[in-house]
Design an enzyme around this catalytic site. Structure first.
Site, PDB file in Angstrom:
ATOM      1  N   SER A  35      91.938 -72.642 -56.755  1.00 48.03           N
ATOM      2  CA  SER A  35      93.159 -73.225 -57.316  1.00 48.03           C
ATOM      3  C   SER A  35      93.339 -72.751 -58.743  1.00 48.03           C
ATOM      4  O   SER A  35      92.456 -72.938 -59.590  1.00 48.03           O
ATOM      5  CB  SER A  35      93.082 -74.756 -57.270  1.00 48.03           C
ATOM      6  OG  SER A  35      94.273 -75.333 -57.755  1.00 48.03           O
ATOM      7  N   SER A  36      94.487 -72.178 -59.040  1.00 51.84           N
ATOM      8  CA  SER A  36      94.736 -71.527 -60.319  1.00 51.84           C
ATOM      9  C   SER A  36      94.640 -72.469 -61.515  1.00 51.84           C
ATOM     10  O   SER A  36      94.079 -72.108 -62.552  1.00 51.84           O
ATOM     11  CB  SER A  36      96.125 -70.877 -60.286  1.00 51.84           C
ATOM     12  OG  SER A  36      96.418 -70.222 -61.500  1.00 51.84           O
ATOM     13  N   HIS A  37      95.163 -73.681 -61.392  1.00 60.79           N
ATOM     14  CA  HIS A  37      95.224 -74.547 -62.569  1.00 60.79           C
ATOM     15  C   HIS A  37      93.867 -75.104 -62.984  1.00 60.79           C
ATOM     16  O   HIS A  37      93.745 -75.729 -64.039  1.00 60.79           O
ATOM     17  CB  HIS A  37      96.222 -75.682 -62.350  1.00 60.79           C
ATOM     18  CG  HIS A  37      95.740 -76.800 -61.467  1.00 60.79           C
ATOM     19  ND1 HIS A  37      95.293 -77.998 -61.965  1.00 60.79           N
ATOM     20  CD2 HIS A  37      95.643 -76.890 -60.126  1.00 60.79           C
ATOM     21  CE1 HIS A  37      94.955 -78.792 -60.971  1.00 60.79           C
ATOM     22  NE2 HIS A  37      95.149 -78.150 -59.841  1.00 60.79           N
ATOM     23  N   CYS A  58      92.285 -87.112 -58.428  1.00 57.55           N
ATOM     24  CA  CYS A  58      93.074 -87.370 -57.222  1.00 57.55           C
ATOM     25  C   CYS A  58      92.891 -88.796 -56.721  1.00 57.55           C
ATOM     26  O   CYS A  58      93.726 -89.313 -55.980  1.00 57.55           O
ATOM     27  CB  CYS A  58      92.689 -86.383 -56.115  1.00 57.55           C
ATOM     28  SG  CYS A  58      93.106 -84.674 -56.502  1.00 57.55           S
ATOM     29  N   ASN A 103      83.136 -82.160 -57.852  1.00 54.72           N
ATOM     30  CA  ASN A 103      84.129 -82.419 -58.887  1.00 54.72           C
ATOM     31  C   ASN A 103      83.905 -83.722 -59.643  1.00 54.72           C
ATOM     32  O   ASN A 103      84.485 -83.936 -60.713  1.00 54.72           O
ATOM     33  CB  ASN A 103      85.536 -82.435 -58.278  1.00 54.72           C
ATOM     34  CG  ASN A 103      85.671 -83.458 -57.160  1.00 54.72           C
ATOM     35  OD1 ASN A 103      84.885 -83.470 -56.212  1.00 54.72           O
ATOM     36  ND2 ASN A 103      86.665 -84.306 -57.237  1.00 54.72           N
ATOM     37  N   THR A 106     108.032 -67.477 -49.031  1.00 56.24           N
ATOM     38  CA  THR A 106     108.222 -66.476 -50.075  1.00 56.24           C
ATOM     39  C   THR A 106     107.163 -66.637 -51.161  1.00 56.24           C
ATOM     40  O   THR A 106     106.963 -67.729 -51.690  1.00 56.24           O
ATOM     41  CB  THR A 106     109.624 -66.611 -50.698  1.00 56.24           C
ATOM     42  OG1 THR A 106     110.607 -66.445 -49.671  1.00 56.24           O
ATOM     43  CG2 THR A 106     109.842 -65.568 -51.786  1.00 56.24           C
ATOM     44  N   GLN A 120      86.121 -75.926 -58.155  1.00 60.99           N
ATOM     45  CA  GLN A 120      85.485 -76.271 -59.429  1.00 60.99           C
ATOM     46  C   GLN A 120      84.458 -75.231 -59.885  1.00 60.99           C
ATOM     47  O   GLN A 120      83.793 -75.437 -60.902  1.00 60.99           O
ATOM     48  CB  GLN A 120      84.797 -77.637 -59.319  1.00 60.99           C
ATOM     49  CG  GLN A 120      85.739 -78.798 -59.099  1.00 60.99           C
ATOM     50  CD  GLN A 120      86.547 -79.163 -60.331  1.00 60.99           C
ATOM     51  OE1 GLN A 120      86.237 -78.745 -61.439  1.00 60.99           O
ATOM     52  NE2 GLN A 120      87.597 -79.953 -60.135  1.00 60.99           N
ATOM     53  N   GLY A 126      94.625 -75.732 -54.191  1.00 59.06           N
ATOM     54  CA  GLY A 126      93.408 -76.127 -53.494  1.00 59.06           C
ATOM     55  C   GLY A 126      93.640 -77.009 -52.292  1.00 59.06           C
ATOM     56  O   GLY A 126      92.994 -76.836 -51.248  1.00 59.06           O
ATOM     57  N   THR A 127      94.538 -77.963 -52.398  1.00 60.65           N
ATOM     58  CA  THR A 127      94.764 -78.872 -51.275  1.00 60.65           C
ATOM     59  C   THR A 127      95.303 -78.131 -50.062  1.00 60.65           C
ATOM     60  O   THR A 127      94.840 -78.335 -48.931  1.00 60.65           O
ATOM     61  CB  THR A 127      95.727 -80.009 -51.690  1.00 60.65           C
ATOM     62  OG1 THR A 127      95.081 -80.829 -52.655  1.00 60.65           O
ATOM     63  CG2 THR A 127      96.105 -80.862 -50.486  1.00 60.65           C
TER      64      THR A 127
END
Length: 381
Positions: free
Chosen positions: A199-201, A324, A149, A237, A178, A69-70
């Site tokens: 963001s995946s996590h 954060c 968030n 990559t 979110q 996300g960042t």
């Protein structure tokens, strides 16, 4: 252990970890290589891109992979500003944006761009009329998050989309980090949205992976240059195993979103009713137009980090609003933007429910809350 900090990060699904491990072991070639191992990696990469696009109702060529996300927020805010600066240097971001958006915009100020912060209501929603008044002829970007968030407020993306409908020269970015599994895709990915960050996590994928949506025809400058990956817009990559895990996590999250939301709604009702019974507890999260997974509250005169550590001593984990910013000890930026007095804002703690949070865990949480409330009686006077 009771984990109630899912807005900070989620535990990867076992199936997601299996996919990550399997792809890491079997498809470890570089997608940029010309040989067969590279071709295998490319096939997996593009299959994941197609699956993610289909799950979001978009086109494969509109999905670009990132490290999270960042990076995605930085890329969109800076990339759009650099790409469109010949047409204007004015940006609008909401006052409650994640630091990845807000700090990127404020950094651009140092390079000669102008930035306005759109205010929010006392409930935590972007004031659309106030946003409208900030728009100028040289405005090139508006950025508003889909879900806050810190308190879970679902932002009026549809209303902002309508506001910008006749302003095609303004790019519209939505930080959707979110939102996945919490609100319907169409609620924050309207036809007017030009860019969105994921963001995946945050939805049971692995860390260090994310993606952005970029509408066909919209231009953005690269944040990373080099080998020309991702259609020459994001050179490095690709993390094929992480991307495969992300596609799996997104599919699983969306497939069970309706059931999870219903279960979380019941848990939220129980928690909110209990919180309201305490005279010295302030509730910052509402019900209407709020997600079911985030409940933020504060104990009178008790700093949020004190409450967090008190729960931690009972093996219950929550946070002081944004993960954060929590270690910095700052008051929640969203609450300050809502005009909540700093003394009250510093009491805020955030409970963020997970897919597997159940009623027995909520009952245990409320038992410990009662103990902490009693233990802090002298402080609250």
């Amino acid at each position: 252990m009771i984990y109630l900090d899912n807005s900070a990060t989620t535990k990867p699904y076992p199936e997601v970890l299996h996919t990550y491990k399997e792809v890491s072991e079997k498809i470890w070639g570089n997608p940029s290589s010309l040989h067969n191992l590279g071709t295998q990696a490319t096939r997996i990469l593009e299959a994941c891109r197609k699956q993610i696009a289909e799950l979001l109702g978009k086109l494969p060529e509109e999905i670009f992979f990132t490290s999270g996300g960042t990076e995605g927020d930085n890329w969109v805010i800076k990339g759009v500003a650099f790409e469109k600066q010949a047409f204007g240097k004015h940006l609008i971001v909401s006052a409650i944006e994640h630091p990845a958006v807000k700090e990127s915009a404020l950094w651009l100020r140092e390079l000669g761009f102008e930035v306005d912060l759109a205010p929010v209501t006392k409930e935590g929603f972007v004031d659309v009329e106030a946003l409208k008044s900030l728009i100028r002829s040289d405005t090139i970007l508006v950025s508003v998050m889909a879900v806050n968030n810190e308190i879970g407020a679902i932002q009026p993306i549809q209303a902002i989309s309508e506001l910008l409908a006749d302003k095609p020269t303004i790019s519209f970015h939505v930080d959707a980090v979110q939102a996945v599994g919490k609100v319907a895709n169409e609620a924050y990915l309207t036809d007017r949205v030009d860019f969105a960050t994921f963001s995946s996590h945050k939805f049971h994928g692995v860390r260090g992976v994310g993606f952005i949506y970029k509408k066909t025809g919209k231009k953005i400058s690269p944040l990373l240059t080099g080998g020309g990956q991702e259609n020459e817009l994001r050179s490095t990559t690709e993390n094929v195993a992480g991307i495969a895990a992300t596609a799996k996590a997104l599919r699983m999250t969306l497939e069970q979103a309706e059931l999870v939301q219903a279960r979380q709604a019941k848990l939220k009702n129980v928690l909110v009713d209990a919180l309201k019974s305490y005279p010295d507890i302030t509730l910052f999260s509402g019900h209407e137009n709020f997600t079911n997974n985030i409940i933020t509250f504060g104990l009178k005169n008790v700093r949020g980090e004190v409450v967090v550590h008190a729960f931690e001593s009972h093996d219950i984990y929550l946070s002081t609003t944004s993960a954060c910013s929590s270690k910095a000890g700052h008051a929640a930026g969203t609450l300050l933007a809502m005009k909540v007095p700093s003394k009250i804002a510093t009491t805020a703690v955030r409970v963020s429910l997970g897919d597997d949070t159940d009623m027995s865990q909520m009952e245990q949480f409320l038992t410990i809350l009662k103990q902490i409330y009693q233990q802090t009686e002298k402080i609250r006077k």
